[in-house]
Design a protein around this motif. Sequence first.
Motif, PDB file in Angstrom:
ATOM      1  N   GLY A  12       0.589  -1.556  -0.018  1.00 24.35           N
ATOM      2  CA  GLY A  12      -0.051   0.353   0.303  1.00 24.35           C
ATOM      3  C   GLY A  12       0.533   1.611   0.271  1.00 24.35           C
ATOM      4  N   LYS A  13       2.106   0.882   0.140  1.00 26.00           N
ATOM      5  CA  LYS A  13       3.042   2.218  -0.127  1.00 26.00           C
ATOM      6  C   LYS A  13       3.423   2.987  -0.848  1.00 26.00           C
ATOM      7  CE  LYS A  13       3.143   3.452   4.899  1.00 26.00           C
ATOM      8  NZ  LYS A  13       3.297   4.103   5.869  1.00 26.00           N
ATOM      9  N   GLY A  14       4.138   1.535  -1.881  1.00 24.47           N
ATOM     10  CA  GLY A  14       4.541   1.354  -3.395  1.00 24.47           C
ATOM     11  C   GLY A  14       5.801  -0.276  -3.027  1.00 24.47           C
ATOM     12  N   ASN A  15       5.627  -0.549  -2.273  1.00 25.28           N
ATOM     13  CA  ASN A  15       6.626  -1.505  -1.922  1.00 25.28           C
ATOM     14  C   ASN A  15       5.614  -3.242  -2.889  1.00 25.28           C
ATOM     15  OD1 ASN A  15       8.608  -0.194  -1.089  1.00 25.28           O
ATOM     16  ND2 ASN A  15       7.524   0.212   0.962  1.00 25.28           N
ATOM     17  N   VAL A  51      -1.937 -12.027  -4.753  1.00 28.66           N
ATOM     18  CA  VAL A  51      -2.285 -11.634  -4.766  1.00 28.66           C
ATOM     19  C   VAL A  51      -2.464 -10.340  -3.341  1.00 28.66           C
ATOM     20  CG1 VAL A  51      -2.163  -8.498  -5.575  1.00 28.66           C
ATOM     21  CG2 VAL A  51      -1.859 -10.959  -7.113  1.00 28.66           C
ATOM     22  N   VAL A  52      -1.897 -10.070  -2.694  1.00 24.97           N
ATOM     23  CA  VAL A  52      -2.251  -9.695  -0.762  1.00 24.97           C
ATOM     24  C   VAL A  52      -2.161  -7.786  -0.578  1.00 24.97           C
ATOM     25  CG1 VAL A  52      -1.735  -9.816   1.243  1.00 24.97           C
ATOM     26  CG2 VAL A  52      -1.403 -11.938   0.218  1.00 24.97           C
ATOM     27  N   PHE A  53      -3.564  -7.204  -0.966  1.00 21.40           N
ATOM     28  CA  PHE A  53      -3.432  -6.081  -0.345  1.00 21.40           C
ATOM     29  C   PHE A  53      -3.739  -6.012   0.511  1.00 21.40           C
ATOM     30  CE2 PHE A  53      -5.214  -5.367  -5.524  1.00 21.40           C
ATOM     31  CZ  PHE A  53      -3.404  -5.052  -5.403  1.00 21.40           C
ATOM     32  N   PRO A  54      -3.547  -4.609   1.158  1.00 21.19           N
ATOM     33  CA  PRO A  54      -4.313  -4.166   2.395  1.00 21.19           C
ATOM     34  C   PRO A  54      -5.615  -3.244   2.228  1.00 21.19           C
ATOM     35  CG  PRO A  54      -2.733  -2.551   1.891  1.00 21.19           C
ATOM     36  CD  PRO A  54      -2.514  -2.990   0.409  1.00 21.19           C
ATOM     37  N   ASN A 315      -0.738   5.967 -12.239  1.00 23.41           N
ATOM     38  CA  ASN A 315       0.500   5.095 -11.900  1.00 23.41           C
ATOM     39  C   ASN A 315      -0.412   3.389 -11.075  1.00 23.41           C
ATOM     40  OD1 ASN A 315       2.162   3.353  -9.898  1.00 23.41           O
ATOM     41  ND2 ASN A 315       3.628   3.416 -11.968  1.00 23.41           N
ATOM     42  N   SER A 316      -0.258   2.154 -11.549  1.00 26.39           N
ATOM     43  CA  SER A 316      -1.569   0.998 -10.610  1.00 26.39           C
ATOM     44  C   SER A 316      -0.401   1.347  -9.357  1.00 26.39           C
ATOM     45  CB  SER A 316      -1.171  -0.120 -11.112  1.00 26.39           C
ATOM     46  OG  SER A 316       0.032  -0.540 -11.309  1.00 26.39           O
ATOM     47  N   GLU A 317       0.397   1.867  -9.331  1.00 20.81           N
ATOM     48  CA  GLU A 317       0.641   1.566  -7.914  1.00 20.81           C
ATOM     49  C   GLU A 317       0.219   2.717  -7.082  1.00 20.81           C
ATOM     50  OE1 GLU A 317       2.002  -1.121  -5.477  1.00 20.81           O
ATOM     51  OE2 GLU A 317       1.760  -1.767  -7.706  1.00 20.81           O
ATOM     52  N   ASP A 318       0.505   3.721  -7.872  1.00 24.59           N
ATOM     53  CA  ASP A 318      -0.327   5.010  -6.718  1.00 24.59           C
ATOM     54  C   ASP A 318      -2.438   4.959  -7.483  1.00 24.59           C
ATOM     55  OD1 ASP A 318       1.963   6.105  -7.094  1.00 24.59           O
ATOM     56  OD2 ASP A 318       1.371   7.430  -9.193  1.00 24.59           O
ATOM     57  N   VAL A 319      -2.164   4.266  -8.031  1.00 27.41           N
ATOM     58  CA  VAL A 319      -3.767   3.739  -7.839  1.00 27.41           C
ATOM     59  C   VAL A 319      -4.369   3.441  -6.300  1.00 27.41           C
ATOM     60  CG1 VAL A 319      -6.474   2.561  -8.732  1.00 27.41           C
ATOM     61  CG2 VAL A 319      -3.869   3.831 -10.235  1.00 27.41           C
TER      62      VAL A 319
END
Length: 383
Positions: A12-15, A51-54, A315-319
């Motif tokens: 969730g922070k780009g990592n 895939v694991v997300f917050p 950008n997908s990570e920014d999304v």
Amino acid sequence: MILIRGGKVYDGKGNILENTDILIEGSTIKDIGENILVSKDTEIFDAKGKVVFPGFIESLNIWGAMGPGWEDNDLGEHSDPITPEMNVVYSFDQDSMMFQRVFEYGITSAGITPSTSNVLGGYGAVFKTYGKHPYEMLVKEKVAMVSSISKETKNLYGKRNIAPMTKMGAIALLKEALIKAMEYDEKQDKDYDPKAEALQDVIHGKVPLFINCNTKAEMDAIELALKSFPVEVVFTGAFGVGANTGSIMANDYSIILGDLANGMAAANNNVDFESIQKLMNNGIDIAISSGGDNMSSGKESLLWNAILCYKNGINSEDVLKMITSIPAKILGVDSRVGSIEIGKDADIVVWSNNPIKTYAAKVEATFINGENILNARRVDSCW
């Protein structure tokens, strides 16, 4: 304890962490790493190849405060356009929130607000999307003072032929309320004023002022009106955001985009996604929401908004940040939620694939406070 084993973890922070385990103890994240050793009685959830997300965070909505069929509206205190003393926690109903089962699309927390039709509508709060009692679900109250100068405000009070009937009327009332609060703060002997008292945290910068501004003209007007006030501004709706947004403000600002997927809203048709990406690259916090203008949304709407941002070049990570760590920061709950970090609440969603990039993705598990509740039956309800 529960171990989520071997997933591709987006924190969730780009990592992005490949083949990573997450150890949950009670309601919090105890450890993150590869090949974590656990006891035989630890429950294992196999996330290999997944895939694991917050847990996603809905920045603004009215879930939990509108009854079935929209018959029971406890949000719209429209007896006065200036009602900062209102508090949404007294409108929240856990049955109404869980009836929507928004956790089925990965949403584990939500910012709930009072009416966005008042110039000052009162305090919003953040709740988890599953629980047995409102105050068990409450993450933090008084996360924002909700304000509006949009057409919804003008339409509501204009029909009664009382102020504010115009944008200048709404801004005049907003400035008057803030000035009164500042004067009230300086008085030694004072009679109790609930409106001025409620605004103290706002004028001291402890709580942000969420201002519903849908167009560029509305946002420009707020910049000019509030540039000398000691308040933290968050533009909500904000469909008119552009490269010059915030350029004359003395204080930092943030943005919560309104519902881009609402085909009925004309204001969202000309969003400048290129400028949004540039603003984010320059350090401006921009979140996504699927609510606004007193409207609720379906459980899939927040993800639809995220997909639209991605399809339009963000950008997908920014999304992902726009629906996790950034709303957590704006809402002041980032010490607990919004990212996968040791010590934070175990609000974690396991997906079969990245749902921002592909429709071929489904939720495999939703953990809220360390409990996998995706297939949980609804708790006892008066409905």
